[in-house]
Enzyme design. Structure first.
Site: not given
Lengths: 365, 365
Positions: B241, B117, B233, B223, B181, B261, B139, B244, B248, B237
């Protein structure tokens, strides 16, 4: 219906206890968007899914039925939740509702923590054990072949709905397993409550609604207080694990699902009491009362002969409480008073393991 | 060496940029206990693991080498990390060190979020893309067959060590993917930086240390500012993306690992710019400059002919930004100004998808 609050700042949430599933609008109040996914299992869903559907007439509901049992609480089963959520195009506003016992609650909570990096969830625990323990406090996760609950997250629900009516359909063995955790709260922090349990065990076993309501409320109250002090188990929260280090070793050694979690914790708590007595911290009378109360609750107090000392030590050394290679244990320094220590003489630990295998009347003398 | 801070209250952490792995004691400063597990991959470990070992002479180190590539970023590979941690009796004080690109960083961070955890972790990103993007902001996660990064957590590292020396061994294609990026940061929030990139692209492609240092620092700065405003997000935020959602879809449709990517994001950003122009928000000149800069950076601007419109729409509709069934896209309302909208006319979206398949000189007119 009783209500109490788990006080965690912006992550605070209410626990409702009583005939809660019949309360109009109560579940709906804690669901923000239209999409709901009820995660349950093949045993509980046929009994109570309809109640959930009825209380959410305006929502769009999908359901997932997991296989029943601790042996399915793993990453593979968890992934089937993600499969269904994605196939059904569920997004970040979807609320997961956990309808079932601790396995369903732990897995649903962990799925909620991880799905798209976090969606809301509500706990509807349907076993006594999950009502007094796993549904409260935000511990979620799955087992690994090498240890219980080794993979998981601290992730708090929006609300906990503990319905006492559903306990009427609970098998006797599971009722007792839940009572084990209730006894734990007496042992670690409330001697008076322990005495009340001694006086009211018959009523609890008969599913007397008043008695159950009180026991669940007091248990959740103690747990909520401890969790509010230490959400991520940096310190005091560890006392909630009385009997669990021994208990997890028993569960893992026997194979998940052979012993119920509460059964293993019962035997483990007696081992912890016995070890506390051997270390000179606890009166023999408390050990005797603990054993007597566990037996009255129809819980096991003798551990399986086939688990060797070596297995115990190996399994206990992967426990999450281990620090710098030292096994840390929750012990008792009095009835209602727990402590955590890593200063455990090995010879006494071995003695405790050995006598735990003896029949109740011979052991712990 | 440059340093900046990601300001997230008790979860704040520093980013170091420059010849950081040679700085004595820098990594050790961010590791609290003796136990360290370095997670890397079969490509990076032979090159840089020794540097990490040298900088942690007093620690007890175990290592895990994951297979290299986006196609291995899944729950199955994640579980091999847990296997090794448990086999080696690692506990809650163990620090995970992610030594590698985005795949290693995302998986190590997610493993750190979930193991017992939550254990601490440090990011040592070794690709340009991970230095300017995935290692910053918390993330973490893995892919699911039905969508990228669908399973994960927001979980912040103790520190990010972006070593610019290691970029010298980076394959050209991966350097370009990282530059994609970097261009994104110019597009979404800094027109001046975009112009600087137009002027300095040759230096970046030649791995000029000064130029790379500036580009990485400015990217991380942008960033960090956005993440500090919106860690989980809920709003702003999402502008990170840009490109993206299209990207994706391309990555997933082609099979993870076929397009890098950054490559998919490059083509996706141009689609976003094109769509913004069709919706009347953006000048054609910005679209042209974007395409020119991407081509200069040796990035793809034409999407695969085999991905159908239907596939795009289906894959885009599982995107994490989807709300109430509506695809939400990050678009541009000017150079250096992004916005999020779910009001996208379908006919224009289709047009954008169609022209994205045409050779660069024919498209977007």
């Amino acid at each position: 219906m009783k209500q109490l609050n788990v006080d965690l700042g912006e992550r605070s949430y209410p626990i409702y206890i009583g005939s809660v599933l019949k309360q109009d609008g109560l579940l709906a109040k804690h669901i923000k968007a239209k999409q709901v996914c009820v995660v349950s299992n093949t045993t509980v869903a046929p009994l109570y899914l309809k109640l959930i559907r009825n209380s959410l007439p305006d929502h769009s509901i999908i359901t997932i039925n997991l296989p029943d049992g601790e042996e399915h609480k793993d990453l593979t089963t968890l992934n089937t939740i993600f499969d269904t959520l994605l196939t059904n195009r569920q997004n970040r506003t979807t609320t997961l509702v956990a309808l079932g016992g601790g396995v369903v609650g732990d897995m649903t909570g962990f799925a909620a923590a991880c799905y798209q990096r976090g969606v809301p969830f509500v706990q509807v625990p349907t076993t006594l054990l999950s009502q007094v323990d796993s549904s409260v406090g935000g511990k979620t996760g799955v087992n690994h072949a090498q240890g219980k609950n080794m993979i998981g997250a601290f992730y708090q629900p929006q609300a906990v709905l503990a319905d006492t009516d559903v306990l009427l359909t609970l098998p006797e063995r599971e009722l007792s397993a839940g009572i084990a955790e209730i006894i734990k709260y007496g042992l670690i922090s409330d001697a008076e409550f322990f005495a009340w349990l001694e006086d009211n065990m018959d009523a609890l076993l008969a599913c007397d609604k008043q008695a159950l309501g009180h026991a669940i409320h007091r248990s959740c109250e103690i747990k909520a207080e401890v969790v509010a002090q230490d959400e991520r188990e940096g310190g005091i929260r560890a006392i909630l694990n009385l009997g669990h280090t021994f208990g997890h070793a028993i569960e893992t050694a026997m194979g998940y699902g052979v012993w119920l979690h509460g059964e293993a914790v019962a035997a483990g708590m007696l081992m912890a009491a016995d070890l506390s007595r051997r270390m000179g911290m606890l009166d023999q009378s408390v050990v005797d009362r603990t054993q007597a109360l566990l037996l009255k609750a129809k819980l096991p107090v003798v551990t399986p002969a086939e688990i060797t000392d070596k297995q115990y030590l190996s399994l206990m050394s992967v426990d999450k409480k281990v620090l710098d290679g030292k096994i840390r244990l929750v012990l008792l320094k009095g009835l209602g008073e727990a402590m955590v220590t890593s200063e455990v003489p090995k010879v006494l630990l071995h003695k405790t393991i050995q006598v735990s295998r003896l029949p109740a009347e011979q052991a712990r003398r």
